[in-house]
Design an enzyme around this catalytic site. Structure first.
Site, PDB file in Angstrom:
ATOM      1  N   THR A  55       0.845  -1.184   0.000  1.00  0.00           N
ATOM      2  CA  THR A  55       0.000   0.000   0.000  1.00  0.00           C
ATOM      3  C   THR A  55       0.879   1.231   0.000  1.00  0.00           C
ATOM      4  O   THR A  55       2.077   1.142   0.233  1.00  0.00           O
ATOM      5  CB  THR A  55      -0.907   0.017   1.241  1.00  0.00           C
ATOM      6  N   ALA A  62       1.512   5.413  -7.798  1.00  0.00           N
ATOM      7  CA  ALA A  62       0.781   4.382  -8.549  1.00  0.00           C
ATOM      8  C   ALA A  62       1.391   4.155  -9.927  1.00  0.00           C
ATOM      9  O   ALA A  62       1.351   3.035 -10.446  1.00  0.00           O
ATOM     10  CB  ALA A  62      -0.693   4.763  -8.674  1.00  0.00           C
ATOM     11  N   CYS A 103       5.082   2.224  -8.546  1.00  0.00           N
ATOM     12  CA  CYS A 103       5.098   1.065  -7.646  1.00  0.00           C
ATOM     13  C   CYS A 103       4.047   0.037  -8.061  1.00  0.00           C
ATOM     14  O   CYS A 103       2.863   0.365  -8.139  1.00  0.00           O
ATOM     15  CB  CYS A 103       4.838   1.531  -6.208  1.00  0.00           C
ATOM     16  N   THR A 109       0.957  -0.414  -5.699  1.00  0.00           N
ATOM     17  CA  THR A 109       0.115   0.751  -5.447  1.00  0.00           C
ATOM     18  C   THR A 109      -0.778   0.957  -6.660  1.00  0.00           C
ATOM     19  O   THR A 109      -0.285   0.960  -7.781  1.00  0.00           O
ATOM     20  CB  THR A 109       0.989   2.005  -5.217  1.00  0.00           C
TER      21      THR A 109
END
Length: 182
Positions: A12, A167, A170, A173
């Site tokens: 996350t 996002a 990663c 994410t």
């Protein structure tokens, strides 16, 4: 008992920003079990203490929720005093055998303060008012610092754009972003 890499639900990005007397905390929604995405819209941000604080979590989900519950108890015991509640939770985390095994981190913001409670029971107050935890945290942190330095965006916008950057980079994410403000 340590969680095996394959069974740990993780992955996350949570980031919080203080700017101009306002705070925002946001996260992506991806939950991963091993190498598999199992959920795209997990809520990792909670409003605490009558809406005056926001907390986000990263790490093993059950562990994070346990810590969040303990933190809420400390907030109630210390009348919403963020720093005192965080220090008392960290103290318990370091001395309690059960809590020491929990694999999670918390990022907490109020309109005045931003703190990280680390997986080792440390309480960290970053000098720049930006807290970031999770697998994409360093990407989001770098983006937030650049946006703080070079734009007039408000806290919520910085959090949103920082999470979008994370996002894009990663794999743990996603772009199902939730941002809350206090």
């Amino acid at each position: 008992m340590k969680h095996s890499e394959e069974s740990r639900i993780r992955s996350t990005t949570v980031i919080g920003v203080l700017r101009d007397g306002k705070a925002a905390l946001g996260s992506d929604g991806q939950m991963t079990l091993g190498n598999t995405v199992v959920k795209h819209s997990t809520r990792k941000i909670r409003s605490l203490y009558q809406g005056r604080l926001l907390a986000g979590f990263a790490g093993a989900t059950a562990d994070a929720l346990t810590l969040l519950d303990r933190f809420e108890e400390k907030l109630e015991a210390y009348n919403g005093k963020l720093e005192r509640a965080a220090v008392e939770l960290a103290r318990d985390w370091r001395t309690d055998k059960y809590l020491r095994r929990l694999e999670a981190m918390l990022a907490i913001v109020s309109s005045e303060k931003a703190l990280i409670i680390s997986g080792t029971g440390d309480v960290i107050e970053p000098e720049d008012g930006i807290v970031a935890i999770g697998s994409g945290s360093m990407y989001a942190l770098a983006a937030a610092r650049a946006l703080m330095k070079h734009t007039g965006l408000h806290a919520g916008e910085i959090v949103q754009e920082s999470l979008r950057t994370a996002a894009d980079i990663c794999i743990y994410t996603n772009d199902h972003i939730v941002v809350e403000e206090v």
